[in-house]
Design an enzyme around this catalytic site. Structure first.
Site, PDB file in Angstrom:
ATOM      1  N   GLY A  70      35.502 -18.984 102.393  1.00  0.00           N
ATOM      2  CA  GLY A  70      35.583 -17.538 102.498  1.00  0.00           C
ATOM      3  C   GLY A  70      36.899 -17.052 103.072  1.00  0.00           C
ATOM      4  O   GLY A  70      37.508 -17.713 103.930  1.00  0.00           O
ATOM      5  N   ALA A  71      37.332 -15.884 102.605  1.00  0.00           N
ATOM      6  CA  ALA A  71      38.587 -15.312 103.081  1.00  0.00           C
ATOM      7  C   ALA A  71      38.554 -15.045 104.579  1.00  0.00           C
ATOM      8  O   ALA A  71      39.564 -15.199 105.276  1.00  0.00           O
ATOM      9  CB  ALA A  71      38.877 -14.013 102.325  1.00  0.00           C
ATOM     10  N   ASP A  72      37.386 -14.664 105.093  1.00  0.00           N
ATOM     11  CA  ASP A  72      37.275 -14.399 106.527  1.00  0.00           C
ATOM     12  C   ASP A  72      37.476 -15.679 107.340  1.00  0.00           C
ATOM     13  O   ASP A  72      38.170 -15.677 108.366  1.00  0.00           O
ATOM     14  CB  ASP A  72      35.930 -13.752 106.852  1.00  0.00           C
ATOM     15  CG  ASP A  72      34.735 -14.552 106.336  1.00  0.00           C
ATOM     16  OD1 ASP A  72      34.909 -15.414 105.451  1.00  0.00           O
ATOM     17  OD2 ASP A  72      33.615 -14.298 106.816  1.00  0.00           O
TER      18      ASP A  72
ATOM     19  N   VAL B  40      36.962  -3.452 108.803  1.00  0.00           N
ATOM     20  CA  VAL B  40      37.831  -3.195 109.956  1.00  0.00           C
ATOM     21  C   VAL B  40      39.273  -3.151 109.484  1.00  0.00           C
ATOM     22  O   VAL B  40      39.723  -4.038 108.751  1.00  0.00           O
ATOM     23  CB  VAL B  40      37.658  -4.280 111.032  1.00  0.00           C
ATOM     24  CG1 VAL B  40      38.573  -3.997 112.223  1.00  0.00           C
ATOM     25  CG2 VAL B  40      36.207  -4.353 111.489  1.00  0.00           C
TER      26      VAL B  40
ATOM     27  N   ASP C 104      32.067 -17.158 114.342  1.00  0.00           N
ATOM     28  CA  ASP C 104      32.232 -15.762 113.938  1.00  0.00           C
ATOM     29  C   ASP C 104      30.835 -15.198 113.709  1.00  0.00           C
ATOM     30  O   ASP C 104      30.115 -15.631 112.805  1.00  0.00           O
ATOM     31  CB  ASP C 104      33.076 -15.656 112.662  1.00  0.00           C
ATOM     32  CG  ASP C 104      33.531 -14.224 112.386  1.00  0.00           C
ATOM     33  OD1 ASP C 104      32.849 -13.279 112.838  1.00  0.00           O
ATOM     34  OD2 ASP C 104      34.561 -14.047 111.717  1.00  0.00           O
TER      35      ASP C 104
ATOM     36  N   THR D 163      28.871  -5.766 106.244  1.00  0.00           N
ATOM     37  CA  THR D 163      28.335  -4.562 106.883  1.00  0.00           C
ATOM     38  C   THR D 163      29.424  -3.542 107.170  1.00  0.00           C
ATOM     39  O   THR D 163      29.279  -2.361 106.836  1.00  0.00           O
ATOM     40  CB  THR D 163      27.618  -4.934 108.192  1.00  0.00           C
ATOM     41  OG1 THR D 163      26.601  -5.904 107.922  1.00  0.00           O
ATOM     42  CG2 THR D 163      26.983  -3.700 108.821  1.00  0.00           C
ATOM     43  N   ASN D 164      30.522  -3.979 107.768  1.00  0.00           N
ATOM     44  CA  ASN D 164      31.606  -3.077 108.151  1.00  0.00           C
ATOM     45  C   ASN D 164      32.950  -3.571 107.633  1.00  0.00           C
ATOM     46  O   ASN D 164      33.138  -4.767 107.383  1.00  0.00           O
ATOM     47  CB  ASN D 164      31.692  -2.946 109.677  1.00  0.00           C
ATOM     48  CG  ASN D 164      30.488  -2.246 110.272  1.00  0.00           C
ATOM     49  OD1 ASN D 164      30.097  -1.184 109.814  1.00  0.00           O
ATOM     50  ND2 ASN D 164      29.885  -2.852 111.277  1.00  0.00           N
TER      51      ASN D 164
ATOM     52  N   GLY E 103      33.928  -6.798 105.522  1.00  0.00           N
ATOM     53  CA  GLY E 103      32.740  -7.601 105.760  1.00  0.00           C
ATOM     54  C   GLY E 103      31.547  -7.044 105.023  1.00  0.00           C
ATOM     55  O   GLY E 103      31.616  -5.974 104.403  1.00  0.00           O
TER      56      GLY E 103
END
Length: 263
Positions: free
Chosen positions: A107-109, A13, A129, A10-11, A8
């Site tokens: 987007g992939a997410d 996982v 999300d 920011t982070n 992501g």
């Protein structure tokens, strides 16, 4: 075991999946300045701490909304495990009918979230999300992804307010003590949390009006757990929706009998 990785803004996982079971999750910062060598060492140390044997990994899959980091992470993970890693994009087999103007821009997410949500929850459905951005996505009763919204994220919005208003401080997103604050920080916290909850409730009402009937509401993302208790609508919170979607995409797209070991 396979590694499922969500990069992501920011982070990042990482999850270790044995069949359908999520054995562990790890969280690191998404740092565009890091090299593949640095990510390799960071992830190896974390996996060692979990007792996960990198050499016995079957392979893995990576979703990234940070283009600069996708190839870096692929290099790091393939060198770490000696196995090939898939990367998520709209060209792969998702099982979704994506009714967007340009499905390749999705987007992939969102792809991973949509695959997992469609497999787990009654249709039609709306899933949120809440991360750096807040996204809303709609899957209709036929199982087609028909569109959504991209909204400035909660943390991003609060930080922008603090940056642009000289007398407003940077704040923690703690639970507000009451609906109406009685000092500057409490007013900001109440405004951030309650307005986000009201937005989610209101958008669900509008989507149901648009579709002409009730929807299943699903929520995921790091900040959603903070906001969800203040929503009035029934919403299923699914913390690991993204990782489950990556697992499903891995098995949909790994050819049967493929030799995953790298030379």
């Amino acid at each position: 075991m396979i590694l499922v990785i969500d990069i992501g803004n920011t982070n990042t996982v990482l999850g270790g999946m044995e069949g359908e079971r999520l054995c562990f999750t790890l969280r690191i910062r998404s740092d565009r300045r890091k090299t593949a060598d640095e990510y390799l060492l960071t992830v190896k140390a974390l996996l060692d701490h979990q007792g996960a044997d990198c050499a016995r990994m079957e392979g893995g899959i990576i979703s990234s909304v940070v283009p600069d980091l996708k190839d870096v992470m692929v290099q790091a993970m393939e060198r770490l495990t000696g196995k090939r890693f898939l990367t998520v994009d709209a060209a792969m087999n998702t099982g979704l009918d994506i009714k967007m103007d340009n499905p390749r821009q999705m987007g992939a997410d969102l792809l991973a979230d949509a695959v997992a949500a469609r497999s787990k929850y009654p249709l039609p459905l709306v899933f949120f999300d809440m991360g750096t951005a807040t996204t809303l996505s709609v899957i209709d009763r036929e199982g087609s992804y028909i569109g959504g919204m991209i909204i400035p994220g909660l943390r991003l919005s609060v930080d922008a307010l603090s940056a642009q208003a000289a007398q407003l401080p940077y704040i923690r997103l703690d639970d507000p003590e009451r609906l109406l604050g009685t000092n500057t920080v409490a007013c900001m916290q109440a405004g951030a949390i309650y307005s986000s909850a009201a937005m989610i409730d209101g958008l669900l009402d509008r989507v149901e009006e648009y579709l002409g009937g009730p929807v299943t509401a699903v929520a995921t993302g790091g900040l959603m757990a903070r906001v969800l208790p203040y929503c009035k609508r029934q919403i299923h919170y699914d913390e690991n929706l993204m990782l489950e979607g990556l697992r499903l995409l891995y098995h949909k797209n790994r050819p049967s009998g493929e030799e995953d070991a790298l030379c």
